[in-house]
Design an enzyme around this catalytic site. Structure first.
Site, short mmCIF file in Angstrom:
data_model
loop_
_atom_site.label_atom_id
_atom_site.label_comp_id
_atom_site.label_asym_id
_atom_site.label_seq_id
_atom_site.Cartn_x
_atom_site.Cartn_y
_atom_site.Cartn_z
N TYR A 207 0.85 -1.18 0.00
CA TYR A 207 0.00 0.00 0.00
C TYR A 207 0.89 1.24 0.00
O TYR A 207 1.96 1.25 0.62
CB TYR A 207 -0.87 0.06 1.26
N TYR B 84 -0.48 -10.22 1.00
CA TYR B 84 0.59 -9.70 1.86
C TYR B 84 0.49 -10.26 3.27
O TYR B 84 -0.59 -10.70 3.69
CB TYR B 84 0.57 -8.16 1.89
N ARG C 294 -2.86 -12.05 4.16
CA ARG C 294 -4.07 -11.50 3.54
C ARG C 294 -4.10 -11.92 2.08
O ARG C 294 -3.22 -11.58 1.30
CB ARG C 294 -4.10 -9.97 3.62
N HIS D 86 -7.32 -8.80 -2.16
CA HIS D 86 -8.64 -8.22 -1.88
C HIS D 86 -8.61 -6.74 -2.22
O HIS D 86 -7.55 -6.13 -2.30
CB HIS D 86 -9.01 -8.40 -0.40
N HIS E 18 -10.59 -3.07 -1.01
CA HIS E 18 -11.43 -2.45 0.02
C HIS E 18 -12.46 -1.51 -0.62
O HIS E 18 -12.12 -0.76 -1.54
CB HIS E 18 -10.58 -1.64 0.99
#
Ligand SMILES: [Fe+2]
Length: 214
Positions: free
Chosen positions: A105, A144, A151, A154, A156
């Site tokens: 991110y 990640y 995770r 995905h 959000h």
């Protein structure tokens, strides 16, 4: 938009649109209607964007000033925002954020050592059309490691309709193995509404979001 994209998009919407229209008509007629299952909510997580310095349009794979398109597998995702009776929610606002293809991110909380991708937008702010439809072009996010375990890939979503707000996450059907190991994926019970479907065997996905009252 190319004509073929339009055709594929219409085909992608056709099945769910028919079911929703049938339910909406039954609702107007006062008949008993089986409600659509509402999309489960999920935590907002630690990476909601705090810097909105980049553009926020629906194509996350191109950033003005960067010649290179985002790295990774380009995917197109279409869907609709509906209320539980299948009525489309027009004008719903969607804030969408995700990591890049390497699983990083662009956020101060990020601890990943994976590289940033300056050609990747990472955040979008879009609204649904008259039929509740939305569309985005992005790259498939990487998985990640996190404090709660791995995770699975995905995206959000923070969705604001007329009277309801839903924060949730979208997953990918081809990641069944890693989905099954992801605590947040498991926490929503493997709800089918979180699993998108490939369209025509290519990297196009559809995902409808159901808010209680729209
Ligand atoms: Fe995430």
């Amino acid at each position: 938009m190319h004509t073929t994209d339009n055709l594929i998009s219409r085909r992608a919407f056709a099945g769910s649109a028919l079911a929703a229209a049938t339910m909406a008509a039954a609702s107007r007629a006062g008949g008993a209607v089986a409600e659509l299952p509402q999309t489960p909510g999920q935590d907002i997580g630690p990476f909601y964007p705090v810097q909105h310095t980049l553009e926020v349009d629906a194509d996350l794979t191109r950033v003005a000033g960067h010649g290179n398109r985002a790295k990774g597998t380009i995917v197109e995702i279409t869907g609709r925002v509906l209320d539980r009776f299948g009525n489309p929610v027009s004008g719903a606002r969607l804030d969408i954020w995700q990591c890049n293809a390497a699983g990083r991110y662009a956020h101060p909380n990020e601890v990943s050592k994976q590289p940033l991708d300056p050609g990747f937008q990472g955040f979008a702010k879009i609204a649904t059309g008259k039929g509740g439809e939305w569309r985005m072009t992005t790259v498939k996010p990487g998985g990640y490691d996190s404090p709660i375990g791995f995770r699975t890939p995905h995206i959000h979503f923070d969705v604001s309709g007329r009277s309801h707000r839903l924060i949730t996450q979208m997953y990918f059907p081809e990641d069944a193995t890693t989905n099954a190991k992801d605590e947040l994926y498991k926490a929503m019970g493997g709800a089918a509404s979180h699993t998108v479907a490939r369209v025509d065997g290519v990297a196009r996905y559809t995902w409808d979001i159901v808010l209680m009252d729209g």
